[in-house]
Design an enzyme around this catalytic site. Structure first.
Site, short mmCIF file in Angstrom:
data_model
loop_
_atom_site.label_atom_id
_atom_site.label_comp_id
_atom_site.label_asym_id
_atom_site.label_seq_id
_atom_site.Cartn_x
_atom_site.Cartn_y
_atom_site.Cartn_z
N THR A 38 0.76 -0.89 -0.25
CA THR A 38 -0.21 0.14 0.01
C THR A 38 0.84 1.55 0.09
O THR A 38 1.17 1.73 0.75
CB THR A 38 -0.89 -0.52 1.31
OG1 THR A 38 0.12 -0.59 2.88
CG2 THR A 38 -1.64 -1.52 0.86
N GLY A 39 2.17 1.29 -1.35
CA GLY A 39 2.73 2.32 -1.25
C GLY A 39 1.68 3.63 -1.28
O GLY A 39 0.86 3.46 -2.18
N THR A 40 1.51 4.33 -0.24
CA THR A 40 0.51 5.13 -0.16
C THR A 40 1.04 6.61 1.02
O THR A 40 1.96 7.24 0.55
CB THR A 40 -0.47 4.40 1.20
OG1 THR A 40 -1.43 5.01 1.64
CG2 THR A 40 0.65 4.47 2.00
N THR A 41 -0.09 7.50 0.77
CA THR A 41 -0.98 8.27 1.28
C THR A 41 -1.75 8.71 2.48
O THR A 41 -2.48 8.36 2.74
CB THR A 41 -0.94 9.98 0.48
OG1 THR A 41 0.02 9.88 -0.19
CG2 THR A 41 -1.00 10.71 1.54
N LYS A 72 -8.03 2.65 3.38
CA LYS A 72 -7.16 1.91 4.84
C LYS A 72 -7.00 2.77 5.83
O LYS A 72 -5.87 3.09 6.76
CB LYS A 72 -5.05 2.89 4.00
CG LYS A 72 -5.04 2.09 2.61
CD LYS A 72 -3.75 3.00 2.10
CE LYS A 72 -4.02 2.86 0.65
NZ LYS A 72 -2.50 3.19 -0.45
#
Length: 255
Positions: A38-41, A72
């Site tokens: 979940t490369g994410t913000t 998320k």
């Protein structure tokens, strides 16, 4: 037969070959896959009555986007959520395990577990298994002792309380924006607008973030969740400057 034995030894030593590209062996049914990440913000911010958190919804495996609508923001109790980044499997497992322990403490002690104590439960697992896990979380919630609280727990298990914080691959694009926008007397609507805009700015620049924007407001009344889609009003879009012409001036161009 000897060739088959070599292939078995190759499979047994897979765990020690982290720096090499694993190749598929169809005859043995071995097909390596990239880790789901979940490369994410993740954005979280305190205001004068609670906490607002916001996330994107993109989940990827390498360069392949596996989901555009991942949630998320995981509810832990009525007044606490955790925002997850890193390996999807690791963060989901940690959230489930920590929720179980928090529920057990709540029942045996007959009173809610504080947000700070809950962050320490998350910290314990993230620290003890720091070599095996790829997980980073933001624990956000409200309790009667300290009000709205945000605890950032990066990979490794260090805990720090933050008034405004960002995590994930998109955090580097918006940390300065968050620092410039936060102030002690933020109202709920002002805080929601800042968090939503920060997620929008991060997803615009970060290739690992995207999809919809999810917001959660946590206060003494509980948790409320909102969803903003790109095809509906309210989604945070970014207006970019008009680029310079790509060709020399003597070549006619149509913008």
């Amino acid at each position: 037969m000897l060739h088959f034995v070599h292939q078995l030894r190759f499979l047994q030593n897979m765990d020690t070959m982290r720096d090499e590209k694993r190749k598929a062996i169809p005859a043995l049914g071995f097909y390596p896959q990239d880790e789901i990440s979940t490369g994410t913000t993740l954005i979280a911010m305190e205001y004068n009555g609670g906490v607002v958190v916001g996330t994107d919804s993109r989940t990827s495996a390498g360069s392949f986007i596996t989901s555009r609508a991942t949630n998320k923001i995981t509810p832990i109790t009525d007044n606490m959520v955790v925002c997850r980044s890193g390996s999807a499997a690791d963060t989901q497992a940690i959230a489930d395990i920590a929720k179980y322990h928090i529920d057990v403490y709540t029942m045996t002690e007959n009173k809610p577990v504080t947000i700070y104590r809950s962050s320490q439960i998350f910290r314990q697992f993230l620290y003890n298994y720091r070599e095996q896990l790829s997980a980073s979380v933001l624990v956000a919630g409200w309790d009667s002792e300290l009000g709205g609280q945000v605890y950032a727990i990066p990979i490794g298990g260090f805990v720090s309380r933050q008034r405004s914080t960002a995590s994930g691959s998109g955090s580097t694009f918006v940390q300065g924006f968050l620092d410039s926008q936060w102030r002690p007397d933020l109202t709920l609507e002002e805080c929601k607008a800042i968090v939503k805009q920060a997620v929008g700015l991060a997803t615009f620049r970060d290739g690992s973030s995207g999809g919809v924007v999810r917001l959660a407001v946590i206060d003494k009344t509980g948790s409320k969740f909102e969803l903003f889609r790109p095809d509906k009003p309210g989604f945070p879009f970014v207006q970019t400057p008009t680029p310079h012409l790509s060709f020399p001036p003597h070549i006619e161009q149509v913008l």
